[in-house]
Design a protein around this motif. Structure first.
Motif, PDB file in Angstrom:
ATOM      1  N   GLN A   1      38.796  43.318  42.904  1.00 62.50           N
ATOM      2  CA  GLN A   1      38.817  41.856  43.026  1.00 62.50           C
ATOM      3  C   GLN A   1      38.921  41.142  41.677  1.00 62.50           C
ATOM      4  OE1 GLN A   1      39.043  40.525  46.240  1.00 62.50           O
ATOM      5  NE2 GLN A   1      39.222  42.708  46.666  1.00 62.50           N
ATOM      6  N   GLN A   2      39.513  41.808  40.691  1.00 59.08           N
ATOM      7  CA  GLN A   2      39.727  41.213  39.379  1.00 59.08           C
ATOM      8  C   GLN A   2      41.163  40.700  39.304  1.00 59.08           C
ATOM      9  OE1 GLN A   2      37.322  40.863  36.938  1.00 59.08           O
ATOM     10  NE2 GLN A   2      36.018  41.547  38.624  1.00 59.08           N
ATOM     11  N   PRO A   3      41.360  39.472  38.816  1.00 59.00           N
ATOM     12  CA  PRO A   3      42.727  38.946  38.701  1.00 59.00           C
ATOM     13  C   PRO A   3      43.528  39.734  37.664  1.00 59.00           C
ATOM     14  CG  PRO A   3      41.132  37.411  37.751  1.00 59.00           C
ATOM     15  CD  PRO A   3      40.352  38.529  38.359  1.00 59.00           C
ATOM     16  N   ILE A   4      44.745  40.120  38.034  1.00 56.83           N
ATOM     17  CA  ILE A   4      45.599  40.895  37.134  1.00 56.83           C
ATOM     18  C   ILE A   4      46.947  40.232  36.883  1.00 56.83           C
ATOM     19  CG2 ILE A   4      44.500  43.112  37.637  1.00 56.83           C
ATOM     20  CD1 ILE A   4      46.889  43.684  39.543  1.00 56.83           C
ATOM     21  N   ALA A   5      47.297  39.230  37.688  1.00 52.55           N
ATOM     22  CA  ALA A   5      48.585  38.556  37.530  1.00 52.55           C
ATOM     23  C   ALA A   5      48.537  37.212  38.251  1.00 52.55           C
ATOM     24  CB  ALA A   5      49.710  39.416  38.097  1.00 52.55           C
ATOM     25  N   VAL A   6      49.555  36.417  37.973  1.00 52.28           N
ATOM     26  CA  VAL A   6      49.694  35.117  38.627  1.00 52.28           C
ATOM     27  C   VAL A   6      51.129  34.991  39.128  1.00 52.28           C
ATOM     28  CG1 VAL A   6      49.614  32.613  38.303  1.00 52.28           C
ATOM     29  CG2 VAL A   6      47.968  34.061  37.126  1.00 52.28           C
ATOM     30  N   GLN A   7      51.287  34.464  40.315  1.00 49.31           N
ATOM     31  CA  GLN A   7      52.614  34.175  40.867  1.00 49.31           C
ATOM     32  C   GLN A   7      52.778  32.670  40.920  1.00 49.31           C
ATOM     33  OE1 GLN A   7      52.340  36.065  44.723  1.00 49.31           O
ATOM     34  NE2 GLN A   7      53.558  37.800  44.016  1.00 49.31           N
ATOM     35  N   ILE A   8      53.991  32.213  40.524  1.00 49.08           N
ATOM     36  CA  ILE A   8      54.323  30.794  40.655  1.00 49.08           C
ATOM     37  C   ILE A   8      55.698  30.684  41.292  1.00 49.08           C
ATOM     38  CG2 ILE A   8      52.899  30.029  38.705  1.00 49.08           C
ATOM     39  CD1 ILE A   8      55.468  29.886  37.034  1.00 49.08           C
ATOM     40  N   PRO A   9      55.983  29.572  41.961  1.00 47.76           N
ATOM     41  CA  PRO A   9      57.309  29.401  42.554  1.00 47.76           C
ATOM     42  C   PRO A   9      58.399  29.428  41.479  1.00 47.76           C
ATOM     43  CG  PRO A   9      55.768  27.803  43.452  1.00 47.76           C
ATOM     44  CD  PRO A   9      55.078  28.475  42.299  1.00 47.76           C
TER      45      PRO A   9
ATOM     46  N   LYS B   1      49.858  28.008  41.698  1.00 43.33           N
ATOM     47  CA  LYS B   1      49.770  29.424  41.371  1.00 43.33           C
ATOM     48  C   LYS B   1      48.943  30.185  42.396  1.00 43.33           C
ATOM     49  CE  LYS B   1      46.278  28.061  38.093  1.00 43.33           C
ATOM     50  NZ  LYS B   1      46.354  27.060  37.108  1.00 43.33           N
ATOM     51  N   SER B   2      49.309  31.453  42.540  1.00 40.14           N
ATOM     52  CA  SER B   2      48.559  32.386  43.389  1.00 40.14           C
ATOM     53  C   SER B   2      48.160  33.566  42.516  1.00 40.14           C
ATOM     54  CB  SER B   2      49.441  32.900  44.528  1.00 40.14           C
ATOM     55  OG  SER B   2      49.869  31.843  45.332  1.00 40.14           O
ATOM     56  N   TYR B   3      46.893  33.944  42.596  1.00 41.21           N
ATOM     57  CA  TYR B   3      46.407  35.062  41.794  1.00 41.21           C
ATOM     58  C   TYR B   3      46.604  36.374  42.534  1.00 41.21           C
ATOM     59  CZ  TYR B   3      44.256  31.575  38.807  1.00 41.21           C
ATOM     60  OH  TYR B   3      44.058  30.523  37.966  1.00 41.21           O
ATOM     61  N   VAL B   4      46.996  37.400  41.787  1.00 37.53           N
ATOM     62  CA  VAL B   4      47.090  38.756  42.303  1.00 37.53           C
ATOM     63  C   VAL B   4      45.855  39.480  41.783  1.00 37.53           C
ATOM     64  CG1 VAL B   4      48.443  40.883  42.304  1.00 37.53           C
ATOM     65  CG2 VAL B   4      49.608  38.655  42.196  1.00 37.53           C
ATOM     66  N   ILE B   5      45.149  40.132  42.682  1.00 39.62           N
ATOM     67  CA  ILE B   5      43.909  40.809  42.287  1.00 39.62           C
ATOM     68  C   ILE B   5      44.011  42.307  42.537  1.00 39.62           C
ATOM     69  CG2 ILE B   5      42.440  38.784  42.595  1.00 39.62           C
ATOM     70  CD1 ILE B   5      41.646  39.842  45.326  1.00 39.62           C
ATOM     71  N   ASP B   6      43.233  43.058  41.774  1.00 42.84           N
ATOM     72  CA  ASP B   6      43.227  44.510  41.947  1.00 42.84           C
ATOM     73  C   ASP B   6      42.178  44.918  42.991  1.00 42.84           C
ATOM     74  OD1 ASP B   6      40.752  44.395  40.672  1.00 42.84           O
ATOM     75  OD2 ASP B   6      41.465  45.288  38.796  1.00 42.84           O
ATOM     76  N   ASP B   7      41.972  46.217  43.135  1.00 41.33           N
ATOM     77  CA  ASP B   7      41.015  46.731  44.124  1.00 41.33           C
ATOM     78  C   ASP B   7      39.585  46.271  43.861  1.00 41.33           C
ATOM     79  OD1 ASP B   7      43.063  48.016  45.405  1.00 41.33           O
ATOM     80  OD2 ASP B   7      42.708  49.947  44.410  1.00 41.33           O
TER      81      ASP B   7
END
Length: 70
Positions: free
Chosen positions: A14-22, A6-12
């Motif tokens: 630096q708080q995680p707001i989503a996760v990307q997976i293959p 997984k890769s975390y998506v962060i906001d401005d």
């Protein structure tokens, strides 16, 4: 256990707001959940009204199609 890359998506801030997976891992998760749901559905049926595997798959497919249509 299924290992997720997984890769975390962060906001401005630096708080995680989503996760990307293959996509392959996402599809595997979907398959696991569908199989679990089908098994639970089959367990709920009384023995005298038990569905065959093919009948259960057809019924489950109809439920999925109804949910997509709505």
């Amino acid at each position: 256990m299924l290992e997720l890359n997984k890769s975390y998506v962060i906001d401005d801030n630096q708080q995680p707001i989503a996760v990307q997976i293959p996509i392959a891992e996402f599809e595997k998760i979907e398959e696991i959940l569908e199989n679990y749901g089908l098994a639970k559905l089959m367990e709920e049926v009384d023995e005298e009204k038990a569905l065959s595997k093919d009948e259960a798959l057809k019924y489950y497919q109809s439920l999925k199609e109804e949910n997509v249509a709505s």
